[in-house]
Scaffold this active site. Structure first.
Site, short mmCIF file in Angstrom:
data_model
loop_
_atom_site.label_atom_id
_atom_site.label_comp_id
_atom_site.label_asym_id
_atom_site.label_seq_id
_atom_site.Cartn_x
_atom_site.Cartn_y
_atom_site.Cartn_z
CE LYS A 69 14.40 43.99 -7.28
NZ LYS A 69 14.53 43.91 -5.70
CG ASN A 70 8.82 44.43 -8.29
OD1 ASN A 70 9.84 44.01 -8.00
ND2 ASN A 70 8.08 44.68 -7.52
NE ARG B 243 10.78 35.32 -3.67
CZ ARG B 243 10.71 34.10 -2.98
NH1 ARG B 243 11.93 33.65 -2.50
NH2 ARG B 243 9.75 33.24 -2.92
CG ASP C 133 14.14 42.77 0.18
OD1 ASP C 133 15.46 42.68 0.05
OD2 ASP C 133 13.41 43.31 -0.32
CG ASP D 216 7.03 45.99 -2.89
OD1 ASP D 216 7.35 45.32 -1.90
OD2 ASP D 216 7.26 45.90 -4.05
CG MET E 33 -0.18 40.74 0.85
SD MET E 33 -0.37 41.71 -0.72
CE MET E 33 0.47 40.45 -1.66
#
Length: 435
Positions: free
Chosen positions: A22-23, A97, A121, A319, A341
């Protein structure tokens, strides 16, 4: 609102193949705007966030041709720039986002880029300063409409510049790179993100005719070109999914084979799971996780308690910290989870405590987990998924728990994991979706 009904306590067995990352795909999809020529992208995951971005591209006038379930062809030769100022875009863009990465390509090719304040999120503050400071360094004029929370940057032709990013933002680096490839002159980006998905973007842009050097390091040099052409690209497997399946296998004492994981792009992930006592075998490009009755957390050389923390690549990805935390509840030993983070990513711990986990939330960034070594199983409960990563972690907890759990708001999980019910059922999970 959809719900998962999960009957826990069953071992899983079989093979599972990770979806496309996805990223990575959110960056790659935005890059199709940089050329009027065709771009074919393979291994695109069928998940909500990706489908939203593809829909936005279509509304922008990009020709979208789905060649198969996970392969698309895009051509941005008749882009409707006016759509960026429309009420429809202001509504659609704020739901995702990843839509922020439309700005760099649009600014580079068409001289203007607009975006509503994007959502995503609820994991703490995720500022956009790095993106817009980069555009300003390249000569763009910035404006912000406070009433509509609408950002804009404009420039007839960007000019290369030297810049030092204040944070190694992955999406920020991607956005600035996509803007700089068509700028006049040379751009250097120091403290650039260097994770594999950013490397994939840079390699794709180079195949399109860009001139980017330093790929894989935190210092990128970009020599601007007049135009870019088409190319083919394949998305890497999703390393977060891979880590999720490893954690799920360990937590449920199961034997799983994770197929085609691209070992060379996993970085610290196998090492961190091994520190938690999980046995992993490299079989070709697969990960084999044998059935383990117990997994023991390592200590440091001096005997002190292990800390697992996140950091920008090549550090451990934030993640997967929630997966590590959940998995540690049934490990042998104690570990400190330090989420550096983001300040709200540990706010699902109360749900694990309700299930019987021994977790102390020290502050918004740190949790101490005392593993129960499968001597005391988690108890089934009813819970609500707060975000993608916490949601999959709660699902893993439910699969290992005694009894039947209910998880609400699973659309959050759908945003990151495709066909998850069917894929888990295929390896023996007792899970069903209730609309």
């Amino acid at each position: 609102m959809a719900t998962f009904k999960v009957e826990g306590g069953h071992q899983l067995k079989g093979e599972i193949t990770p979806q496309g990352a996805k990223n990575e795909v959110l960056q790659i999809l935005c890059a199709v705007l940089l050329t009027p020529e065709k771009i074919k992208i393979e291994n695109i995951p069928n998940i909500i966030d990706v489908n939203k971005l593809i829909s936005i591209l279509g509304d922008l006038g990009v020709k979208v041709n789905q060649l198969s379930e996970h392969t698309y062809e895009f051509q941005a030769d008749e882009v409707n720039i006016d759509y960026l100022s429309s009420d429809a875009f202001k509504e659609d863009g704020k739901k995702l986002r990843g839509s922020i990465m439309l700005v760099g390509p649009m600014l580079a090719r068409f001289g203007k880029g607009y975006i509503p304040k994007p959502g995503g999120d609820k994991i703490g503050r995720r500022r956009l300063d790095t993106h817009f400071e980069g555009f300003i360094n390249l000569g763009a004029k910035f404006r912000y409409n406070k009433e509509e929370h609408f950002y804009g940057v404009e420039s007839p032709r960007l000019q290369g510049a030297d810049m030092l990013l204040d944070e190694a933002s992955v999406t920020g680096t991607a956005n600035i790179v996509m803007a700089a490839v068509l700028a006049k002159g040379t751009t250097t980006i120091y403290n650039a993100a260097c994770e594999p998905y950013l490397q994939q973007l840079c390699n794709m842009l180079n195949r399109m005719g860009a001139k980017i050097t330093g790929v894989g390091s935190n210092l990128l040099t970009i020599e601007g070109v007049e135009k870019l052409g088409g190319t083919d690209h394949r998305i890497l497997p999703d390393m977060i999914e891979i880590g999720s399946w490893i954690g799920m296998a360990a937590m449920t004492q199961s034997e799983l084979t994770i197929k085609n994981v691209s070992w060379e792009n996993l970085g610290q992930i196998p090492r961190v799971f091994r520190k938690l006592g999980v046995k992993l075998e490299k079989r070709g490009d697969d990960i084999y996780v044998p059935q383990q009755d117990s997994y023991e957390i390592e200590s440091y050389i001096d005997g002190s308690m292990l800390t697992v923390s996140d950091a920008p690549w090549p550090g451990f990805t934030p993640d997967l910290l929630s997966i590590i935390l959940v998995m540690a509840t049934q490990a042998k030993g104690t570990v400190l989870i330090h989420q550096k983070m983001f300040e709200s990513r540990l706010f699902f711990v109360d749900k694990l405590i309700d299930m019987g986990a021994k977790v102390i939330l020290c502050d918004p960034h740190r949790a101490t987990v005392v593993g129960m070594n499968h001597k005391h199983t988690l108890k089934a409960t009813t819970m609500t998924s707060p975000d993608i990563r916490a949601g999959i972690s709660l699902l893993i907890a439910a699969l290992s728990a005694k009894g039947t759990s209910t998880i609400h708001n699973v659309e959050q999980i759908d945003r990151g994991y495709q066909n998850i019910v069917e894929r888990l059922q295929a390896v023996g999970a007792k899970i069903e979706r209730i609309e």
